[in-house]
Scaffold this motif. Structure first.
Motif, PDB file in Angstrom:
ATOM      1  N   LEU A  28      41.001  41.645  31.782  1.00 40.61           N
ATOM      2  CA  LEU A  28      40.859  40.867  33.011  1.00 40.61           C
ATOM      3  C   LEU A  28      39.704  41.417  33.831  1.00 40.61           C
ATOM      4  O   LEU A  28      39.638  42.608  34.127  1.00 40.61           O
ATOM      5  CB  LEU A  28      42.148  40.937  33.837  1.00 40.61           C
ATOM      6  N   MET A  29      38.783  40.535  34.209  1.00 41.76           N
ATOM      7  CA  MET A  29      37.657  40.902  35.068  1.00 41.76           C
ATOM      8  C   MET A  29      37.996  40.457  36.497  1.00 41.76           C
ATOM      9  O   MET A  29      38.222  39.267  36.736  1.00 41.76           O
ATOM     10  CB  MET A  29      36.387  40.199  34.611  1.00 41.76           C
ATOM     11  N   THR A  30      38.033  41.386  37.446  1.00 43.98           N
ATOM     12  CA  THR A  30      38.267  40.951  38.822  1.00 43.98           C
ATOM     13  C   THR A  30      36.967  40.398  39.398  1.00 43.98           C
ATOM     14  O   THR A  30      35.875  40.766  38.967  1.00 43.98           O
ATOM     15  CB  THR A  30      38.800  42.085  39.718  1.00 43.98           C
ATOM     16  N   ASP A  31      37.087  39.529  40.372  1.00 45.36           N
ATOM     17  CA  ASP A  31      35.916  38.837  40.922  1.00 45.36           C
ATOM     18  C   ASP A  31      36.188  38.459  42.375  1.00 45.36           C
ATOM     19  O   ASP A  31      37.245  37.894  42.684  1.00 45.36           O
ATOM     20  CB  ASP A  31      35.620  37.587  40.093  1.00 45.36           C
ATOM     21  N   LEU A  35      38.654  35.384  41.968  1.00 40.98           N
ATOM     22  CA  LEU A  35      39.960  36.031  41.877  1.00 40.98           C
ATOM     23  C   LEU A  35      40.227  36.790  43.179  1.00 40.98           C
ATOM     24  O   LEU A  35      40.235  38.029  43.212  1.00 40.98           O
ATOM     25  CB  LEU A  35      40.004  36.987  40.682  1.00 40.98           C
ATOM     26  N   PRO A  36      40.434  36.066  44.270  1.00 43.20           N
ATOM     27  CA  PRO A  36      40.617  36.719  45.570  1.00 43.20           C
ATOM     28  C   PRO A  36      41.889  37.553  45.659  1.00 43.20           C
ATOM     29  O   PRO A  36      41.987  38.431  46.509  1.00 43.20           O
ATOM     30  CB  PRO A  36      40.647  35.539  46.552  1.00 43.20           C
ATOM     31  N   ASP A  37      42.870  37.279  44.784  1.00 42.58           N
ATOM     32  CA  ASP A  37      44.125  38.031  44.805  1.00 42.58           C
ATOM     33  C   ASP A  37      44.318  38.727  43.455  1.00 42.58           C
ATOM     34  O   ASP A  37      45.153  38.321  42.647  1.00 42.58           O
ATOM     35  CB  ASP A  37      45.293  37.090  45.094  1.00 42.58           C
ATOM     36  N   PRO A  38      43.551  39.787  43.180  1.00 40.99           N
ATOM     37  CA  PRO A  38      43.654  40.447  41.880  1.00 40.99           C
ATOM     38  C   PRO A  38      45.005  41.117  41.643  1.00 40.99           C
ATOM     39  O   PRO A  38      45.433  41.280  40.502  1.00 40.99           O
ATOM     40  CB  PRO A  38      42.528  41.480  41.915  1.00 40.99           C
ATOM     41  N   GLU A  39      45.682  41.519  42.723  1.00 41.43           N
ATOM     42  CA  GLU A  39      46.967  42.207  42.555  1.00 41.43           C
ATOM     43  C   GLU A  39      47.980  41.322  41.849  1.00 41.43           C
ATOM     44  O   GLU A  39      48.656  41.753  40.906  1.00 41.43           O
ATOM     45  CB  GLU A  39      47.501  42.645  43.916  1.00 41.43           C
ATOM     46  N   THR A  40      48.093  40.069  42.284  1.00 41.15           N
ATOM     47  CA  THR A  40      49.029  39.140  41.649  1.00 41.15           C
ATOM     48  C   THR A  40      48.645  38.897  40.198  1.00 41.15           C
ATOM     49  O   THR A  40      49.503  38.839  39.312  1.00 41.15           O
ATOM     50  CB  THR A  40      49.054  37.801  42.416  1.00 41.15           C
ATOM     51  N   ALA A  41      47.348  38.755  39.943  1.00 42.08           N
ATOM     52  CA  ALA A  41      46.880  38.519  38.577  1.00 42.08           C
ATOM     53  C   ALA A  41      47.206  39.699  37.663  1.00 42.08           C
ATOM     54  O   ALA A  41      47.627  39.517  36.511  1.00 42.08           O
ATOM     55  CB  ALA A  41      45.377  38.262  38.578  1.00 42.08           C
ATOM     56  N   GLU A  63      39.632  51.288  48.720  1.00 39.29           N
ATOM     57  CA  GLU A  63      41.059  51.160  49.002  1.00 39.29           C
ATOM     58  C   GLU A  63      41.717  50.144  48.070  1.00 39.29           C
ATOM     59  O   GLU A  63      42.815  50.379  47.555  1.00 39.29           O
ATOM     60  CB  GLU A  63      41.283  50.758  50.463  1.00 39.29           C
ATOM     61  N   LEU A  64      41.026  49.011  47.860  1.00 41.15           N
ATOM     62  CA  LEU A  64      41.555  48.003  46.948  1.00 41.15           C
ATOM     63  C   LEU A  64      41.629  48.565  45.533  1.00 41.15           C
ATOM     64  O   LEU A  64      42.625  48.379  44.826  1.00 41.15           O
ATOM     65  CB  LEU A  64      40.675  46.755  46.977  1.00 41.15           C
ATOM     66  N   GLY A  65      40.580  49.264  45.124  1.00 40.63           N
ATOM     67  CA  GLY A  65      40.577  49.851  43.797  1.00 40.63           C
ATOM     68  C   GLY A  65      41.716  50.833  43.603  1.00 40.63           C
ATOM     69  O   GLY A  65      42.346  50.865  42.534  1.00 40.63           O
ATOM     70  N   ALA A  66      41.998  51.642  44.621  1.00 43.07           N
ATOM     71  CA  ALA A  66      43.095  52.612  44.527  1.00 43.07           C
ATOM     72  C   ALA A  66      44.430  51.902  44.368  1.00 43.07           C
ATOM     73  O   ALA A  66      45.286  52.336  43.580  1.00 43.07           O
ATOM     74  CB  ALA A  66      43.103  53.501  45.771  1.00 43.07           C
ATOM     75  N   ARG A  67      44.623  50.811  45.096  1.00 41.83           N
ATOM     76  CA  ARG A  67      45.879  50.073  44.993  1.00 41.83           C
ATOM     77  C   ARG A  67      46.042  49.446  43.620  1.00 41.83           C
ATOM     78  O   ARG A  67      47.120  49.516  43.001  1.00 41.83           O
ATOM     79  CB  ARG A  67      45.936  48.995  46.081  1.00 41.83           C
ATOM     80  N   LEU A  68      44.968  48.850  43.117  1.00 47.46           N
ATOM     81  CA  LEU A  68      45.035  48.221  41.791  1.00 47.46           C
ATOM     82  C   LEU A  68      45.193  49.272  40.691  1.00 47.46           C
ATOM     83  O   LEU A  68      45.890  49.037  39.709  1.00 47.46           O
ATOM     84  CB  LEU A  68      43.779  47.380  41.555  1.00 47.46           C
ATOM     85  N   ARG A  69      44.553  50.416  40.874  1.00 49.78           N
ATOM     86  CA  ARG A  69      44.685  51.501  39.900  1.00 49.78           C
ATOM     87  C   ARG A  69      46.136  51.965  39.812  1.00 49.78           C
ATOM     88  O   ARG A  69      46.653  52.218  38.718  1.00 49.78           O
ATOM     89  CB  ARG A  69      43.775  52.667  40.289  1.00 49.78           C
ATOM     90  N   THR A  70      46.806  52.052  40.940  1.00 46.21           N
ATOM     91  CA  THR A  70      48.211  52.467  40.965  1.00 46.21           C
ATOM     92  C   THR A  70      49.084  51.481  40.207  1.00 46.21           C
ATOM     93  O   THR A  70      49.972  51.874  39.435  1.00 46.21           O
ATOM     94  CB  THR A  70      48.699  52.597  42.418  1.00 46.21           C
ATOM     95  N   ILE A  71      48.828  50.186  40.412  1.00 48.03           N
ATOM     96  CA  ILE A  71      49.597  49.156  39.713  1.00 48.03           C
ATOM     97  C   ILE A  71      49.369  49.255  38.210  1.00 48.03           C
ATOM     98  O   ILE A  71      50.312  49.201  37.415  1.00 48.03           O
ATOM     99  CB  ILE A  71      49.211  47.756  40.226  1.00 48.03           C
ATOM    100  N   CYS A  72      48.112  49.404  37.823  1.00 45.61           N
ATOM    101  CA  CYS A  72      47.786  49.483  36.395  1.00 45.61           C
ATOM    102  C   CYS A  72      48.422  50.712  35.758  1.00 45.61           C
ATOM    103  O   CYS A  72      48.974  50.640  34.653  1.00 45.61           O
ATOM    104  CB  CYS A  72      46.272  49.525  36.204  1.00 45.61           C
ATOM    105  N   ALA A 203      38.130  38.521  27.017  1.00 41.78           N
ATOM    106  CA  ALA A 203      38.063  38.825  28.449  1.00 41.78           C
ATOM    107  C   ALA A 203      37.914  37.545  29.257  1.00 41.78           C
ATOM    108  O   ALA A 203      37.408  36.531  28.764  1.00 41.78           O
ATOM    109  CB  ALA A 203      36.890  39.763  28.733  1.00 41.78           C
ATOM    110  N   GLY A 204      38.335  37.620  30.515  1.00 45.36           N
ATOM    111  CA  GLY A 204      38.190  36.467  31.394  1.00 45.36           C
ATOM    112  C   GLY A 204      38.551  36.786  32.826  1.00 45.36           C
ATOM    113  O   GLY A 204      39.099  37.852  33.125  1.00 45.36           O
ATOM    114  N   ILE A 205      38.240  35.877  33.707  1.00 43.14           N
ATOM    115  CA  ILE A 205      38.565  35.998  35.127  1.00 43.14           C
ATOM    116  C   ILE A 205      39.774  35.125  35.463  1.00 43.14           C
ATOM    117  O   ILE A 205      40.661  35.552  36.177  1.00 43.14           O
ATOM    118  CB  ILE A 205      37.368  35.577  35.998  1.00 43.14           C
ATOM    119  N   GLY A 206      39.802  33.940  34.915  1.00 42.66           N
ATOM    120  CA  GLY A 206      40.822  32.965  35.284  1.00 42.66           C
ATOM    121  C   GLY A 206      42.074  32.981  34.452  1.00 42.66           C
ATOM    122  O   GLY A 206      42.768  31.971  34.347  1.00 42.66           O
TER     123      GLY A 206
END
Length: 207
Positions: A28-31, A35-41, A63-72, A203-206
């Motif tokens: 998944l490529m964030t954008d 992809l304004p809501d990458p967390e849900t994706a 900050e966003l990267g840290a949050r997404l990193r934690t989820i991953c 890979a993809g965004i959508g």
């Protein structure tokens, strides 16, 4: 996630991923825009996935990267940071991704990345793969995101590679020990056509 897309991506990964392939079937490529809501994706991804965190223009990117990193990390999903070595190290990311111009203008960038991190590069032309192939093995990326495979929503009306060029580029990657990853306009309706190519991941965004 589209079940057909996921099934076909897994089949490609099993068939074309080399022994101990470090990349999962889905990337998944964030954008920022698409992809304004990458967390849900990310929460909707299967565990055999990888996220490349772009969001270059986000005002609170770290900050966003840290949050997404934690989820991953909690879900066992690989997390790569795009074009920012210091942020990748700060977040203890699994790797780094660079746009095509970095691979061409600063090929030594891969040599300066710690060996334990995954390294990927965007690639829109066959000559970029040939350029990377001329580098010492330790200076090449582990994976190459070849795009755009098909017409995309992010660049409507723009030219795309098509299956014939994708096939040649993916074989060139394999010949030089780089995993080919297909990106651009791929969905459940056309992913089956990638069976003719030696693609290791999709890979993809959508998604």
């Amino acid at each position: 996630m589209d079940k057909t897309l996921l099934k076909q991506a897994r089949n490609l990964n099993m068939r074309n991923g080399r022994a101990n392939c470090p990349f999962p079937p889905i990337v998944l490529m964030t954008d920022d825009k698409r992809l304004p809501d990458p967390e849900t994706a990310i929460r909707a991804l299967p565990r055999d996935s990888m996220v490349i965190f772009r969001h270059y223009d986000h005002p609170m990117r770290a900050e966003l990267g840290a949050r997404l990193r934690t989820i991953c990390r909690a879900r066992g999903i690989l997390f790569l940071v795009a074009d920012d070595v210091s942020l990748a190290l700060k977040l203890r990311a699994d790797g780094l991704h660079f746009p095509e111009y970095r691979a061409l203008s600063d090929p030594g960038i891969y040599r300066r990345i710690p060996d334990h991190l995954l390294r990927t590069s965007a690639c829109h032309h066959a000559h970029t793969i040939r350029h990377l192939a001329q580098l010492p093995r330790q200076n090449r990326p582990d994976g190459v995101l070849i795009s755009p495979v098909f017409a995309t929503k992010s660049h409507p009306g723009s030219a795309y590679l098509g299956l014939q060029r994708l096939s040649k580029m993916s074989l060139l990657c394999h010949a030089h020990d780089m995993q080919p990853i297909a990106l651009g306009g791929i969905d459940g309706r056309n992913v089956g056509t990638l069976r003719t190519c030696a693609i290791a991941s999709v890979a993809g965004i959508g998604f």
